[in-house]
Design a protein around this motif. Structure first.
Motif, PDB file in Angstrom:
ATOM      1  N   TYR A 367       0.839  -1.207   0.000  1.00  0.00           N
ATOM      2  CA  TYR A 367       0.000   0.000   0.000  1.00  0.00           C
ATOM      3  C   TYR A 367       0.875   1.259   0.000  1.00  0.00           C
ATOM      4  CZ  TYR A 367      -3.824   3.125   1.318  1.00  0.00           C
ATOM      5  OH  TYR A 367      -4.752   4.142   1.339  1.00  0.00           O
ATOM      6  N   LEU A 368       1.883   1.253   0.846  1.00  0.00           N
ATOM      7  CA  LEU A 368       2.775   2.423   0.926  1.00  0.00           C
ATOM      8  C   LEU A 368       3.546   2.599  -0.380  1.00  0.00           C
ATOM      9  CD1 LEU A 368       4.141   2.135   4.568  1.00  0.00           C
ATOM     10  CD2 LEU A 368       2.554   3.829   3.705  1.00  0.00           C
ATOM     11  N   LYS A 369       3.958   1.470  -0.980  1.00  0.00           N
ATOM     12  CA  LYS A 369       4.662   1.548  -2.272  1.00  0.00           C
ATOM     13  C   LYS A 369       3.762   2.187  -3.314  1.00  0.00           C
ATOM     14  CE  LYS A 369       7.502  -2.519  -1.558  1.00  0.00           C
ATOM     15  NZ  LYS A 369       7.536  -3.966  -1.760  1.00  0.00           N
ATOM     16  N   LYS A 370       2.499   1.773  -3.286  1.00  0.00           N
ATOM     17  CA  LYS A 370       1.556   2.310  -4.280  1.00  0.00           C
ATOM     18  C   LYS A 370       1.319   3.798  -4.045  1.00  0.00           C
ATOM     19  CE  LYS A 370      -0.731  -1.898  -5.680  1.00  0.00           C
ATOM     20  NZ  LYS A 370       0.029  -2.037  -6.908  1.00  0.00           N
ATOM     21  N   ILE A 371       1.334   4.217  -2.788  1.00  0.00           N
ATOM     22  CA  ILE A 371       1.160   5.654  -2.512  1.00  0.00           C
ATOM     23  C   ILE A 371       2.362   6.410  -3.093  1.00  0.00           C
ATOM     24  CG2 ILE A 371       1.039   7.419  -0.725  1.00  0.00           C
ATOM     25  CD1 ILE A 371      -0.404   5.564   1.076  1.00  0.00           C
ATOM     26  N   ILE A 372       3.549   5.874  -2.884  1.00  0.00           N
ATOM     27  CA  ILE A 372       4.759   6.560  -3.362  1.00  0.00           C
ATOM     28  C   ILE A 372       4.788   6.604  -4.888  1.00  0.00           C
ATOM     29  CG2 ILE A 372       7.283   6.262  -3.544  1.00  0.00           C
ATOM     30  CD1 ILE A 372       7.274   5.612  -0.586  1.00  0.00           C
ATOM     31  N   LEU A 373       4.367   5.493  -5.507  1.00  0.00           N
ATOM     32  CA  LEU A 373       4.380   5.446  -6.978  1.00  0.00           C
ATOM     33  C   LEU A 373       3.138   6.098  -7.587  1.00  0.00           C
ATOM     34  CD1 LEU A 373       5.651   1.787  -7.400  1.00  0.00           C
ATOM     35  CD2 LEU A 373       6.968   3.857  -7.814  1.00  0.00           C
ATOM     36  N   HIS A 374       2.233   6.541  -6.723  1.00  0.00           N
ATOM     37  CA  HIS A 374       0.997   7.197  -7.159  1.00  0.00           C
ATOM     38  C   HIS A 374       0.136   6.251  -7.999  1.00  0.00           C
ATOM     39  CE1 HIS A 374      -1.158  10.870  -7.015  1.00  0.00           C
ATOM     40  NE2 HIS A 374      -1.313  10.951  -8.322  1.00  0.00           N
ATOM     41  N   THR A 375       0.088   4.982  -7.579  1.00  0.00           N
ATOM     42  CA  THR A 375      -0.700   4.004  -8.351  1.00  0.00           C
ATOM     43  C   THR A 375      -1.816   3.394  -7.481  1.00  0.00           C
ATOM     44  OG1 THR A 375       0.933   2.330  -7.760  1.00  0.00           O
ATOM     45  CG2 THR A 375       1.156   3.319  -9.946  1.00  0.00           C
ATOM     46  N   THR A 376      -2.149   4.084  -6.406  1.00  0.00           N
ATOM     47  CA  THR A 376      -3.212   3.564  -5.533  1.00  0.00           C
ATOM     48  C   THR A 376      -4.560   3.639  -6.260  1.00  0.00           C
ATOM     49  OG1 THR A 376      -1.994   4.678  -3.812  1.00  0.00           O
ATOM     50  CG2 THR A 376      -4.070   3.688  -3.164  1.00  0.00           C
ATOM     51  N   THR A 377      -5.302   2.546  -6.189  1.00  0.00           N
ATOM     52  CA  THR A 377      -6.625   2.541  -6.820  1.00  0.00           C
ATOM     53  C   THR A 377      -7.695   2.437  -5.729  1.00  0.00           C
ATOM     54  OG1 THR A 377      -6.468   0.164  -7.035  1.00  0.00           O
ATOM     55  CG2 THR A 377      -5.840   1.464  -8.973  1.00  0.00           C
ATOM     56  N   LEU A 378      -8.922   2.679  -6.134  1.00  0.00           N
ATOM     57  CA  LEU A 378     -10.025   2.638  -5.171  1.00  0.00           C
ATOM     58  C   LEU A 378     -10.162   1.265  -4.492  1.00  0.00           C
ATOM     59  CD1 LEU A 378     -11.766   5.032  -4.388  1.00  0.00           C
ATOM     60  CD2 LEU A 378     -13.604   4.060  -5.769  1.00  0.00           C
ATOM     61  N   PRO A 379     -10.054   0.146  -5.267  1.00  0.00           N
ATOM     62  CA  PRO A 379     -10.157  -1.165  -4.592  1.00  0.00           C
ATOM     63  C   PRO A 379      -9.061  -1.370  -3.538  1.00  0.00           C
ATOM     64  CG  PRO A 379     -10.387  -1.437  -6.939  1.00  0.00           C
ATOM     65  CD  PRO A 379     -10.009  -0.011  -6.727  1.00  0.00           C
ATOM     66  N   ILE A 380      -7.854  -0.848  -3.803  1.00  0.00           N
ATOM     67  CA  ILE A 380      -6.767  -1.024  -2.822  1.00  0.00           C
ATOM     68  C   ILE A 380      -7.077  -0.214  -1.563  1.00  0.00           C
ATOM     69  CG2 ILE A 380      -4.307  -0.566  -2.388  1.00  0.00           C
ATOM     70  CD1 ILE A 380      -3.934  -1.175  -5.415  1.00  0.00           C
ATOM     71  N   LEU A 381      -7.579   0.986  -1.785  1.00  0.00           N
ATOM     72  CA  LEU A 381      -7.970   1.858  -0.668  1.00  0.00           C
ATOM     73  C   LEU A 381      -9.055   1.178   0.172  1.00  0.00           C
ATOM     74  CD1 LEU A 381      -7.420   4.971   0.036  1.00  0.00           C
ATOM     75  CD2 LEU A 381      -9.694   5.304  -0.876  1.00  0.00           C
ATOM     76  N   PHE A 382     -10.008   0.614  -0.537  1.00  0.00           N
ATOM     77  CA  PHE A 382     -11.122  -0.072   0.115  1.00  0.00           C
ATOM     78  C   PHE A 382     -10.608  -1.294   0.884  1.00  0.00           C
ATOM     79  CE2 PHE A 382     -14.851  -2.950  -0.049  1.00  0.00           C
ATOM     80  CZ  PHE A 382     -15.731  -2.155   0.668  1.00  0.00           C
TER      81      PHE A 382
END
Lengths: 405, 239
Positions: A367-382
């Motif tokens: 999750y943190l990697k995705k935040i840094i790479l700016h690739t967070t999606t709604l399903p991951i957030l959920f």
């Protein structure tokens, strides 16, 4: 505002105040463990920088019977300097080759079809079948990437040659075709051997698209936040008598506990904002957080919620303050290790790698990697919110069970 | 049991079972406004369970509990309005200050609370100079006082206390006794459990909880709510 809502609002205010009273302790833990984790980070970086851990890759090659041309070609490839540095092609029988692959003595098995070399020469290109090991080692990743590079460049070269062939045909320049093919083959061959060109655009690494600093930065932050849970050992320690009394006031256990978790999450969230705000003024840090924006902060909230819920769950499991601290320290370290946060997972035994997939730390790292790479999606957030909710509900269940007992 | 005009609260046939184990059986009594009632009994006889039921923190297996004409078991939200409860363990938020704890239990605004602390019933407790103190740094006696103050912060007509002076020194016990006397003089009604002679002397009547049921205990001939010899005799008879 009715009586109950007013009570809830006052309780929220008091719990926020309660959470912020822990800030000095949290800060102290941050300072103490920063030094320790910084050391781990530097050591890990050294491991990643050393190439000594990379072994030579052994590839089993299964030749068709009496195909001397193929076997001569691979023996020639084995002697090439650039190939010899990375790979060794070992001729084997099919059964033997797969047995070695199973034991992970070889990284791949190449099954050469009949008339393989003739096919390359006449352009029919019968493909060889390549079976790869399931192991996710550094060597395996390198081999897969080398193979991808080879296939990609070969495909591009062939497409280029065929396209020029077609053009020359359509302009009826038949005499130039052999000359052009020869020239293009020469160019492509020199290009193919130059792997730098391929790896300039494609990154091969153990840190999943993150730079080493970003990778260890993520692990560092996660472990620091997990260790900071030691500071809040008293936060979840509840006076049963108080709990019963507030239930009389109409504040149910669910509300009283969710208010506590959210208050502490908010406290951590607020603590992180000045950290990022200050870090954004340092170009050395800013360069590793290219997508630092307001959404970055908001995405941290679900992450913090799941971590705080995890603390709450550990507190309910351990019941006592000392047990909680021991459990938190042990689990944080073990979880992060198994998830590949301390040493990249490719260096870990496959059983630990598999175990790591089921640990919350793997999810948090991802999750943190995705935040840094700016690739967070709604399903991951959920999913992150769901993970936090699961921890919370489980903790609440244990809480009410122990109260009932 | 019919409620007469002077009765403020009345309990009717209250029972409590945990599984097959019966803790309380057919408990009935009435308390008039301004009375102070003591419940005596051996340790573990169910006094705290009874008080937990009467305060609304525990559900009974059967029975009714009236405040005037309203059955509080049917309207559990009314418990906190009419009954202030001081359990054995202080119901306080240890990390927060004295003021925060009082603020949580107080019905009005923070400004009104400050007035109450200087002029109202809470003034008697003398917390004004300790308002910013974290509860965790208070002595046992101060915590007990604060618990009573929190229970009185909403100015309830009835106060239930579970061994209010337990494990406190003599002066604290005296202070608590004085607060309770003051509360009674203001028209409050008290129901308490205790082993302390001093506290029981405040009571108009006492009951003995033995063999899961509540029996009138006061030595009516002498008007003494607590006759130690009689208490020991009754305990012996029932054990």
């Amino acid at each position: 505002m009715n009586w109950r809502s007013r009570k809830l609002f006052v309780y929220l205010q008091l719990q926020l105040k309660n959470a912020f009273l822990f800030v000095p302790k949290i800060f102290l833990i941050f300072v103490i463990f920063s030094g320790l984790l910084f050391g781990i980070g530097i050591y890990g970086n050294q491991i990643l920088s050393e190439n000594s851990s990379v072994e030579e890759l052994s590839i089993a090659v299964v030749f068709p019977k009496k195909d001397y041309l193929s076997s001569m070609t691979f023996s020639f490839l084995n002697k090439m300097q650039s190939v010899r540095e990375l790979l060794t092609f070992v001729p084997m029988e099919r059964e033997e080759a797969f047995e070695h692959l199973k034991k992970e003595d070889v990284f791949a098995v190449i099954e050469i079809p009949d008339l393989f070399i003739e096919g390359i020469l006449n352009g029919s290109n019968v493909p060889a079948k390549i079976s790869l090991s399931e192991k996710h080692s550094l060597e395996n990743i390198l081999f897969r990437n080398l193979l991808d590079a080879g296939v990609s460049i070969l495909g591009t070269a062939q497409a280029g040659i065929y396209a020029v062939d077609d053009i020359l045909f359509s302009y009826q320049m038949f005499d130039s075709i052999p000359e052009m093919e020869e020239a293009l083959n020469q160019i492509y061959l020199s290009f193919t051997l130059n792997r730098d060109t391929y790896f300039k655009s494609k990154k091969v690494g153990l840190t999943d698209h993150l730079s080493t600093i970003q990778f260890y930065g993520v692990s560092f932050c996660l472990l620091l936040i997990l260790y900071s849970g030691m500071a809040i050992d008293n936060f979840f320690k509840e006076n049963v008598s108080f709990e019963k009394s507030i239930t009389r006031e109409g504040i149910l256990l669910f509300f009283s506990q969710i208010i506590k978790v959210i208050s502490l999450t908010f406290c951590y969230w607020i603590l992180l904002i000045p950290c990022f705000f200050i870090s954004s003024f340092f170009p050395d840090i800013r360069i590793h957080l290219p997508h630092l924006s307001i959404s970055f902060y908001f995405l941290l909230f679900p992450f913090l919620f799941s971590v705080i819920s995890f603390f709450y769950l550990l507190h309910e499991i351990s019941q006592k303050s000392n047990n909680y601290i021991l459990l938190l320290c042990a689990l944080s370290t073990i979880f992060l290790f198994c998830s590949g946060g301390i040493i990249p997972k490719q260096f870990l035994p496959s059983s630990i790698q598999k175990l790591g997939l089921f640990l919350p730390s793997s999810f948090w790292l991802n999750y943190l990697k995705k935040i840094i790479l700016h690739t967070t999606t709604l399903p991951i957030l959920f999913s992150c919110l769901m993970l936090g909710s699961c921890f919370f509900i489980l903790a609440l269940f244990l809480h009410s069970f122990s109260n009932h007992k | 049991m019919m409620n007469d005009f002077s009765t403020l609260i009345s309990a009717e046939h209250i029972s409590k079972k945990y599984g097959h184990k019966e803790i309380l059986s057919d408990i009935s009594f009435c308390i008039a406004r301004g009375e102070c009632i003591g419940i005596l009994g051996k340790n573990g006889c169910g006094k705290s369970t009874l008080l937990n039921i009467l305060s609304g923190t525990l559900s009974p297996s059967s029975g009714k509990f009236f405040y005037q004409e309203q059955n509080l078991f049917q309207y559990p939200k009314l418990f906190s309005r009419y009954i202030g409860y001081v359990p054995q363990e202080n119901p306080l938020m240890e990390n927060l200050s004295v003021f925060d704890n009082l603020r949580f239990w107080y019905a009005g605004t923070g400004k009104n609370l400050k007035e109450e602390l200087t002029q109202g019933i809470l003034e008697k407790f003398g917390f004004y100079h300790y308002l910013k103190y974290p509860v965790s740094k208070l002595s046992g006696g101060m915590k007990r006082r604060l618990s009573i103050a929190c229970a009185l912060a909403k100015n309830p007509p009835i106060l239930l206390l579970d061994e209010p002076g337990a494990s406190l020194d003599f002066s604290c016990k005296e202070d608590i006794k004085n607060y309770l006397s003051f509360y009674l003089s203001c028209g409050g009604t008290i129901l308490l459990t205790s082993h302390e002679e001093g506290e029981i002397k405040l009571c108009n009547r006492t009951f003995l909880l033995t063999e899961r049921t509540l029996l009138p205990f006061s030595d009516e001939k002498e008007g003494n709510p607590f006759n130690k010899t009689l208490f020991l005799e009754r305990i012996k008879e029932n054990s």
